[in-house]
Design a protein around this motif. Structure first.
Motif, PDB file in Angstrom:
ATOM      1  N   ASP A   1     -67.656  36.385 -37.363  1.00  0.00           N
ATOM      2  CA  ASP A   1     -66.242  36.762 -37.488  1.00  0.00           C
ATOM      3  C   ASP A   1     -65.967  38.083 -36.773  1.00  0.00           C
ATOM      4  O   ASP A   1     -64.933  38.247 -36.111  1.00  0.00           O
TER       5      ASP A   1
ATOM      6  N   ARG B   1     -65.825  37.515 -33.120  1.00  0.00           N
ATOM      7  CA  ARG B   1     -64.569  36.876 -32.739  1.00  0.00           C
ATOM      8  C   ARG B   1     -63.430  37.888 -32.656  1.00  0.00           C
ATOM      9  O   ARG B   1     -62.602  37.845 -31.746  1.00  0.00           O
ATOM     10  N   ASP B   2     -63.397  38.842 -33.614  1.00  0.00           N
ATOM     11  CA  ASP B   2     -62.348  39.859 -33.601  1.00  0.00           C
ATOM     12  C   ASP B   2     -62.411  40.712 -32.340  1.00  0.00           C
ATOM     13  O   ASP B   2     -61.375  41.209 -31.873  1.00  0.00           O
TER      14      ASP B   2
ATOM     15  N   GLN C   1     -63.519  39.555 -29.458  1.00  0.00           N
ATOM     16  CA  GLN C   1     -63.496  38.626 -28.321  1.00  0.00           C
ATOM     17  C   GLN C   1     -64.850  38.612 -27.594  1.00  0.00           C
ATOM     18  O   GLN C   1     -64.919  38.626 -26.371  1.00  0.00           O
TER      19      GLN C   1
ATOM     20  N   PRO D   1     -66.743  32.660 -27.415  1.00  0.00           N
ATOM     21  CA  PRO D   1     -65.682  31.746 -26.972  1.00  0.00           C
ATOM     22  C   PRO D   1     -64.841  31.276 -28.150  1.00  0.00           C
ATOM     23  O   PRO D   1     -65.300  31.270 -29.297  1.00  0.00           O
ATOM     24  N   GLU D   2     -63.629  30.906 -27.877  1.00  0.00           N
ATOM     25  CA  GLU D   2     -62.711  30.470 -28.917  1.00  0.00           C
ATOM     26  C   GLU D   2     -62.632  28.947 -28.921  1.00  0.00           C
ATOM     27  O   GLU D   2     -61.935  28.334 -28.116  1.00  0.00           O
TER      28      GLU D   2
ATOM     29  N   ARG E   1     -61.775  25.071 -30.514  1.00  0.00           N
ATOM     30  CA  ARG E   1     -60.561  24.552 -31.131  1.00  0.00           C
ATOM     31  C   ARG E   1     -60.583  24.722 -32.646  1.00  0.00           C
ATOM     32  O   ARG E   1     -59.614  25.147 -33.252  1.00  0.00           O
TER      33      ARG E   1
ATOM     34  N   TYR F   1     -62.463  26.820 -35.072  1.00  0.00           N
ATOM     35  CA  TYR F   1     -63.424  27.915 -35.164  1.00  0.00           C
ATOM     36  C   TYR F   1     -64.242  27.842 -36.444  1.00  0.00           C
ATOM     37  O   TYR F   1     -65.459  28.061 -36.429  1.00  0.00           O
TER      38      TYR F   1
ATOM     39  N   TRP G   1     -66.918  25.261 -36.232  1.00  0.00           N
ATOM     40  CA  TRP G   1     -67.919  25.712 -35.257  1.00  0.00           C
ATOM     41  C   TRP G   1     -68.775  26.842 -35.822  1.00  0.00           C
ATOM     42  O   TRP G   1     -69.986  26.853 -35.660  1.00  0.00           O
ATOM     43  N   ARG G   2     -68.142  27.782 -36.536  1.00  0.00           N
ATOM     44  CA  ARG G   2     -68.884  28.906 -37.108  1.00  0.00           C
ATOM     45  C   ARG G   2     -69.846  28.438 -38.185  1.00  0.00           C
ATOM     46  O   ARG G   2     -71.001  28.871 -38.251  1.00  0.00           O
TER      47      ARG G   2
ATOM     48  N   TRP H   1     -72.202  31.239 -23.789  1.00  0.00           N
ATOM     49  CA  TRP H   1     -70.855  31.664 -24.147  1.00  0.00           C
ATOM     50  C   TRP H   1     -70.193  32.290 -22.919  1.00  0.00           C
ATOM     51  O   TRP H   1     -70.691  33.263 -22.354  1.00  0.00           O
TER      52      TRP H   1
END
Length: 520
Positions: A314, A317-318, A320, A323-324, A326, A328, A331-332, A351
């Protein structure tokens, strides 16, 4: 007429009261009216698998007559429960686990002593009186021998145990210990300290200490530290506190070795260019290196708080730094369970970040449930690969525009590339060239006049280490113009062949192989 119903009710009440008194149990009255001399001799009961196999004489006041050997166990419990209410529990523990007991109860001015113990397959119950004025209890010889045997066994168990055991009174003096404790006292304070009583205290306790486990240490006479896990109990009925100490020297050494090993790994990982994160079996971060902070931008203080693997993703992701997808969350969660996702192998994923950087993520599950995560910045490699691919595409485009036919082969004869002109100069070129030099030679021989160059080309492949120079020769085709062939050496043992129409040779001349001199 009025007195008749009253008299009838009175007579009925007297009869009912008489019946109740007649049927009421007289066990307690029997105990109260029993002379102490009746129990002056101990009474013994021997049970085997719940059956009374033997008993001493004069037990009629304890068991109903005639004695039912199948129900004697329950009858004896019922008779003795009036003396001590814990009799059923003690009897059940003796029968189920072999736990011995010694119970007492009032009997007039004296008391009744009940002793139960296991003797092989049998259970022995002994009942006797203890007279206060005599200060003694009578017991049968068989029970006494069984008790002495059990006490001797317990003493041997205590002395052969590697665990240090001792008992402390209210004044915090050691009033009992086993052999292991005495051996440590002699090691710590000398042989004389293990002789008198009270003994030397190895593990002094503060006044406010309570029962529980603690790690304690002491130094022996040589100054060496010894560690123990000390367990102390609450005071028992006699006011004694019991202590037990398990040696931890091996455990402490193992922990020190593990700590040193982790420090060594940490120093080694600090110089790795790749980011490293190790998560334990609970999914918490236990180890990371500085490269991880540089690559991800995560704060070292936050990483030191041992975040979970899901929280780690997480945070990436914050910032960046991943990869993002569809979905998340799905996927996480799948990525967090690397051990299940990777199966028996290693999880590897590339990635491509919004910033243009490219990370190669490698997850390796460990046998104990831990996970090692490695992040490599392969942006330079990706850019180099793209550049190389673009250069290759450009070179192929240039080769395709050439009128000369070019074919390049590896040292083992495998064809690397060939442009369209190389196939077009031989026949119609619709079939293309074979994948190996041997295949091409066989194909070209069918389209040309006999020539020694084909055998020489095969010799080059079979002797890749031979020194040779570039040469030119003319090949006459059976259909079509003569071709000028140039054989060139390339790095790594590769061979480059260049074909072009030889306009200086007439069709008649192309039928005779030209004489050439190859320099070596």
């Amino acid at each position: 007429m009025i007195l008749i119903p009253v008299l009838g009710g009175l007579i009925a009440g007297i009869m009912a009261l008489s019946a109740v008194l007649w049927l009421a149990p007289r066990k307690r009255e029997a105990w109260q009216g029993l002379d102490a001399d009746v129990l002056s001799e101990p009474r013994q009961f021997q049970f085997r698998h719940g059956y009374l196999v033997n008993h001493s004489g004069n037990v009629g006041f304890l068991l109903p007559f005639p004695i039912d050997h199948l129900k004697a166990w329950d009858s004896l419990i019922e008779a003795l429960s009036d003396i001590n209410e814990t009799v059923p529990t003690a009897f059940d523990a003796l029968r189920d686990t072999g736990l011995p007991f010694k119970l007492e109860g009032p009997f007039g001015r004296d008391r009744v002593v009940m002793i139960g113990l296991r003797d092989g397959e049998d259970l022995r119950i002994t009942i006797a009186t203890a007279e206060e004025r005599q200060g003694s209890v009578r017991i049968d010889l068989s029970s006494l021998k069984a008790m002495e045997s059990e006490i001797s066994m317990l003493a041997r168990v205590g002395d052969t145990s590697p665990t240090l055991s001792w008992a402390v009174n209210d004044a915090r003096q050691v009033v009992w210990s086993n052999a292991a404790y005495l051996e440590r006292v002699a090691q710590c304070a000398g042989p004389d300290a293990a002789q008198g009583w009270p003994l030397h205290v190895l593990f002094p306790e503060p006044d406010d200490s309570g029962p529980g486990k603690t790690r304690r240490k002491y130094r022996d006479r040589a100054g060496i530290e010894h560690w123990f896990e000390v367990t102390t109990s609450a005071p028992d009925t006699d006011g004694l506190r019991h202590g037990h100490a398990i040696p931890l020297d091996t455990v402490i050494k193992a922990e020190d070795s593990r700590r040193t090993f982790i420090q060594t790994l940490t120093k080694s990982f600090a110089f790795l260019p790749s980011g490293l994160a190790i998560f334990d079996r609970n999914g918490q971060l236990t180890l990371f290196n500085p490269a991880l902070m540089d690559m991800t931008g995560l704060d070292g203080a936050w990483l030191s708080r041992r975040p979970l693997l899901a929280d780690f993703f997480d945070a990436l992701r914050d910032r960046q730094k991943l990869p993002e997808p569809r979905d998340y969350k799905t996927w996480r969660d799948s990525l967090s369970d690397i051990e299940r996702t990777a199966g028996r192998g290693i999880y590897i994923e590339t990635w491509t970040l919004p910033s243009g950087a490219t990370f190669r993520v490698t997850g390796r599950p460990q046998g104990d449930g831990a996970v090692t995560l490695m992040l490599e910045d392969i942006s330079a490699d990706v850019i180099a690969d793209r550049t190389h691919r673009a250069d290759r595409d450009m070179m192929m485009a240039v080769l395709e525009d050439l009128e000369d036919g070019i074919a390049i082969f590896e040292a083992d004869g495998t064809r690397i590339l060939a442009n369209a002109a190389a196939a077009a100069l031989w026949g119609d070129g619709s079939a293309g060239l074979p994948a190996t030099l041997d295949g091409c030679i066989t194909y070209w021989k069918t389209l040309s006049h006999p020539h020694s160059i084909w055998g020489e080309l095969r010799d080059l492949i079979r002797s890749p280490d031979a020194d040779w120079a570039d040469w030119d020769d003319t090949i006459g085709q059976t259909k079509g113009p003569a071709l000028r062939l140039r054989v060139s050496a390339r790095p790594g043992g590769r061979i480059a062949l260049t074909f072009r129409p030889d306009v200086a040779v007439t069709p008649a001349q192309s039928e005779v192989p030209a004489k050439r001199i190859a320099s070596a």
